[in-house]
Each structure stands twice: as structure tokens, then as C-alpha cells.
Design a protein around this motif. Structure first.
Motif, PDB file in Angstrom:
ATOM      1  N   TYR A 175      68.078  36.551  45.844  1.00 13.32           N
ATOM      2  CA  TYR A 175      66.854  37.246  46.205  1.00 13.32           C
ATOM      3  C   TYR A 175      65.635  36.329  46.237  1.00 13.32           C
ATOM      4  N   ALA A 176      65.858  35.007  46.202  1.00 10.49           N
ATOM      5  CA  ALA A 176      64.748  34.066  46.067  1.00 10.49           C
ATOM      6  C   ALA A 176      63.739  34.176  47.192  1.00 10.49           C
ATOM      7  N   PHE A 177      64.189  34.518  48.408  1.00  7.63           N
ATOM      8  CA  PHE A 177      63.275  34.565  49.543  1.00  7.63           C
ATOM      9  C   PHE A 177      62.481  35.866  49.595  1.00  7.63           C
ATOM     10  N   LEU A 178      62.738  36.779  48.695  1.00 12.94           N
ATOM     11  CA  LEU A 178      62.072  38.075  48.728  1.00 12.94           C
ATOM     12  C   LEU A 178      60.968  38.211  47.680  1.00 12.94           C
ATOM     13  N   PHE A 179      60.925  37.297  46.723  1.00 11.02           N
ATOM     14  CA  PHE A 179      59.795  37.271  45.796  1.00 11.02           C
ATOM     15  C   PHE A 179      59.539  35.834  45.367  1.00 11.02           C
ATOM     16  N   THR A 180      58.304  35.564  45.023  1.00 11.56           N
ATOM     17  CA  THR A 180      57.896  34.215  44.652  1.00 11.56           C
ATOM     18  C   THR A 180      56.899  34.297  43.505  1.00 11.56           C
ATOM     19  N   LEU A 181      57.026  33.396  42.561  1.00 10.21           N
ATOM     20  CA  LEU A 181      56.038  33.237  41.501  1.00 10.21           C
ATOM     21  C   LEU A 181      55.392  31.876  41.682  1.00 10.21           C
ATOM     22  N   ARG A 182      54.063  31.862  41.747  1.00  5.19           N
ATOM     23  CA  ARG A 182      53.367  30.594  41.926  1.00  5.19           C
ATOM     24  C   ARG A 182      52.127  30.545  41.048  1.00  5.19           C
ATOM     25  N   LYS A 183      51.747  29.335  40.684  1.00  2.90           N
ATOM     26  CA  LYS A 183      50.480  29.102  39.993  1.00  2.90           C
ATOM     27  C   LYS A 183      49.459  28.736  41.057  1.00  2.90           C
ATOM     28  N   VAL A 184      48.333  29.459  41.088  1.00  3.04           N
ATOM     29  CA  VAL A 184      47.304  29.202  42.094  1.00  3.04           C
ATOM     30  C   VAL A 184      46.323  28.197  41.513  1.00  3.04           C
ATOM     31  N   ASN A 185      46.489  26.931  41.874  1.00  2.00           N
ATOM     32  CA  ASN A 185      45.703  25.867  41.250  1.00  2.00           C
ATOM     33  C   ASN A 185      44.240  25.906  41.638  1.00  2.00           C
ATOM     34  N   SER A 186      43.912  26.587  42.735  1.00  2.00           N
ATOM     35  CA  SER A 186      42.515  26.653  43.180  1.00  2.00           C
ATOM     36  C   SER A 186      41.717  27.717  42.432  1.00  2.00           C
ATOM     37  N   ILE A 187      42.347  28.387  41.471  1.00  5.18           N
ATOM     38  CA  ILE A 187      41.686  29.473  40.755  1.00  5.18           C
ATOM     39  C   ILE A 187      41.704  29.210  39.260  1.00  5.18           C
ATOM     40  N   ASN A 188      40.523  29.214  38.652  1.00  2.00           N
ATOM     41  CA  ASN A 188      40.407  29.207  37.194  1.00  2.00           C
ATOM     42  C   ASN A 188      40.125  30.647  36.764  1.00  2.00           C
ATOM     43  N   PRO A 189      41.082  31.319  36.138  1.00  2.00           N
ATOM     44  CA  PRO A 189      40.906  32.741  35.810  1.00  2.00           C
ATOM     45  C   PRO A 189      39.728  33.022  34.877  1.00  2.00           C
ATOM     46  N   GLU A 190      39.237  32.004  34.179  1.00  2.00           N
ATOM     47  CA  GLU A 190      38.097  32.213  33.282  1.00  2.00           C
ATOM     48  C   GLU A 190      36.918  32.831  34.016  1.00  2.00           C
ATOM     49  N   GLY A 191      36.741  32.489  35.278  1.00  2.00           N
ATOM     50  CA  GLY A 191      35.603  33.005  36.037  1.00  2.00           C
ATOM     51  C   GLY A 191      35.662  34.491  36.304  1.00  2.00           C
ATOM     52  N   PHE A 192      36.861  35.079  36.196  1.00  2.00           N
ATOM     53  CA  PHE A 192      37.016  36.515  36.428  1.00  2.00           C
ATOM     54  C   PHE A 192      36.713  37.347  35.180  1.00  2.00           C
ATOM     55  N   LYS A 193      36.839  36.749  34.009  1.00  2.00           N
ATOM     56  CA  LYS A 193      36.833  37.519  32.764  1.00  2.00           C
ATOM     57  C   LYS A 193      35.607  38.416  32.581  1.00  2.00           C
ATOM     58  N   PRO A 194      34.381  37.953  32.865  1.00  2.00           N
ATOM     59  CA  PRO A 194      33.214  38.831  32.633  1.00  2.00           C
ATOM     60  C   PRO A 194      33.259  40.120  33.427  1.00  2.00           C
ATOM     61  N   PHE A 195      33.963  40.125  34.544  1.00  3.65           N
ATOM     62  CA  PHE A 195      33.977  41.297  35.415  1.00  3.65           C
ATOM     63  C   PHE A 195      34.979  42.363  34.967  1.00  3.65           C
ATOM     64  N   PHE A 196      35.749  42.063  33.934  1.00  7.95           N
ATOM     65  CA  PHE A 196      36.669  43.056  33.379  1.00  7.95           C
ATOM     66  C   PHE A 196      36.070  43.789  32.176  1.00  7.95           C
ATOM     67  N   ILE A 197      34.849  43.436  31.798  1.00  7.69           N
ATOM     68  CA  ILE A 197      34.181  44.094  30.671  1.00  7.69           C
ATOM     69  C   ILE A 197      33.472  45.353  31.165  1.00  7.69           C
ATOM     70  N   ASN A 198      33.611  46.437  30.432  1.00  9.36           N
ATOM     71  CA  ASN A 198      32.917  47.698  30.748  1.00  9.36           C
ATOM     72  C   ASN A 198      33.251  48.225  32.146  1.00  9.36           C
ATOM     73  N   MET A 199      34.507  48.135  32.520  1.00  9.40           N
ATOM     74  CA  MET A 199      34.942  48.719  33.783  1.00  9.40           C
ATOM     75  C   MET A 199      35.084  50.232  33.660  1.00  9.40           C
ATOM     76  N   PRO A 200      34.993  50.973  34.775  1.00  4.58           N
ATOM     77  CA  PRO A 200      35.159  52.438  34.726  1.00  4.58           C
ATOM     78  C   PRO A 200      36.578  52.826  34.334  1.00  4.58           C
ATOM     79  N   ILE A 201      36.697  53.847  33.501  1.00  5.27           N
ATOM     80  CA  ILE A 201      37.999  54.367  33.099  1.00  5.27           C
ATOM     81  C   ILE A 201      38.692  55.027  34.294  1.00  5.27           C
ATOM     82  N   ASP A 202      39.990  54.806  34.406  1.00  2.00           N
ATOM     83  CA  ASP A 202      40.803  55.473  35.417  1.00  2.00           C
ATOM     84  C   ASP A 202      40.938  56.944  35.010  1.00  2.00           C
ATOM     85  N   PRO A 203      40.320  57.868  35.760  1.00  2.00           N
ATOM     86  CA  PRO A 203      40.322  59.278  35.336  1.00  2.00           C
ATOM     87  C   PRO A 203      41.625  60.010  35.638  1.00  2.00           C
ATOM     88  N   TYR A 204      42.542  59.353  36.334  1.00  2.00           N
ATOM     89  CA  TYR A 204      43.765  60.022  36.765  1.00  2.00           C
ATOM     90  C   TYR A 204      44.923  59.811  35.797  1.00  2.00           C
TER      91      TYR A 204
END
Length: 221
Positions: free
Chosen positions: A12-41
Motif C-alpha cells: 500500500y506504499a503508493f496510497l499513503f505517504t508520511l513526510r517531514k515538511v522541512n520548510s515548516i517550523n511548527p512553532e510558528g503555528f502554536k499561538p493560533f491554537f490558543i483560545n480557539m472556539p469550542i466545537d459545538p457539535y
């Protein structure tokens, strides 16, 4: 790409792939996950969520108008056949170069048509000593789209949250892994079911799992 060690995984190797995205430092996303709206569903107030949709034009993103998420009960027995509405992604997040890089990595890796619509789901799942967090409350499932990308942003004080892929609901998983920050799992939704195990805290304080889930088509209307 994820190292595939067994004959079944190689099949099944051609149907899914795991990769590290070197152009992205996830630290920059972290502030935007604070105080997010609750999923009401979802009962329990343990999941927060935002959602926007885009197309790609060259190396740029075009944000599309606000829409409603809809899946049939065939794909989502928990909240299927419900028109769900979520707050849009924060403008400051969308303006980040690393956000553009994430959407382009998904589009390029899946070889999407230039006019393909991409949904970007920003999701935080929390847990405490008294309550597990369930990233996939609908159980083992497909989303009813063509391609799915799961990008791990952060794991804070948690155990669990292992992502599994299956060729059928009652079969053993052909892929099982905790996605670490910066890793992007790409999946053909027609060929696999997916599931992520519940999370619990490592220590006696709140824990959280932050991810972006990308889908194409977006499932929005």
C-alpha cells in the motif's frame, strides 16, 4: 517517506505517504491554537476547531467564501447529515509563509488539479486526568473526500493519539504511528479508513494535541 517494513505495508506504499515538511517550523503555528472556539457539535467540550477553504494559484493561496461542512451519515455516523458551521481560520495564521507552505505541500504531494478546493481544519483536542480527549469520536472512518493530509503541530503533556490506517474497518491497521510535530501524513481517502486513538495526560495537568487536517475536495458548500 515513512519506512515501510512489512509486505502488507509495501503493498500500500503508493496510497499513503508520511513526510517531514522541512520548510515548516511548527512553532510558528502554536499561538493560533490558543483560545480557539469550542466545537459545538461534539459533546464534552474537549475539541476546538476552525475551518477555511482555499484554492492554489501558483505559489499563492486564494481564500474562498465562508461555507458549511457537510458529510453524510455513511461517512460520519456521529454528526453526519448535519450542516456544520465553524469559525474561519485567523487572518494572521493565513498570512504566515509556513501556512502557505503547508497547503502547497499538500497540493503538490497529492498532485491536485490547479482549481481543486482544499479545506483546512484547525483542530485542538484536550484531555485531563478526569477526561480523555478523543480525536476521532466517530470511530474508524473515511471522510468522503479524495485526499486527506494530517499535519502534526504540537503534542503537549499527552500519551496516545496514535494514527492508524486500515483497508477495512474490521482488519488490522496497515499503518500505526504517533505523528510528531512537523510530520505530514497523506492518505487516499478512497482506499483507507483512518482513526486516531484517544489521548490522556502524561502528568496530572491538562494535555493537548494540535493538528491541521487538510481535505480535497473541501467537503464545504
Amino acid at each position: 517517506m515513512q519506512k515501510l517494513e512489512t509486505a502488507t505495508e509495501l503493498e500500500y506504499a503508493f496510497l499513503f505517504t508520511l513526510r517531514k515538511v522541512n520548510s515548516i517550523n511548527p512553532e510558528g503555528f502554536k499561538p493560533f491554537f490558543i483560545n480557539m472556539p469550542i466545537d459545538p457539535y461534539i459533546k464534552g467540550n474537549y475539541r476546538s476547531r476552525r475551518l477555511s477553504r482555499f484554492t492554489v494559484s501558483g505559489n499563492h493561496l486564494i481564500k474562498l467564501p465562508h461555507g458549511y461542512l457537510f458529510q453524510s451519515k455513511e461517512y460520519n455516523p456521529l454528526v453526519g447529515d448535519i450542516k456544520r458551521e465553524f469559525a474561519e481560520l485567523d487572518d494572521g495564521l493565513i498570512e504566515l509563509d509556513i501556512f502557505t507552505n503547508l497547503v502547497l505541500a499538500f497540493s503538490d504531494s497529492c498532485k491536485l488539479h490547479p482549481e481543486a478546493e482544499i479545506g483546512v481544519h484547525q483542530i485542538r483536542t484536550i484531555c485531563s486526568a478526569d477526561n480523555l480527549g478523543n480525536p476521532a469520536p466517530e470511530g474508524i472512518h473515511q471522510d468522503g473526500t479524495d485526499f486527506i493530509g494530517i499535519f502534526s503541530v504540537n503534542r503537549d503533556n499527552i500519551q496516545g493519539g496514535e494514527t492508524h490506517l486500515y483497508t477495512a474497518k474490521k482488519e488490522n491497521p496497515v499503518f500505526s504511528k504517533v505523528l510528531n510535530p512537523g510530520e505530514l501524513l497523506l492518505v487516499n481517502d478512497h482506499d483507507f479508513f483512518h482513526f486516531t486513538t484517544p489521548i490522556k495526560p502524561q502528568y496530572d495537568t491538562q494535555g493537548s494535541r494540535d493538528v491541521f487536517v487538510l481535505t480535497s475536495p473541501s467537503l464545504l458548500s
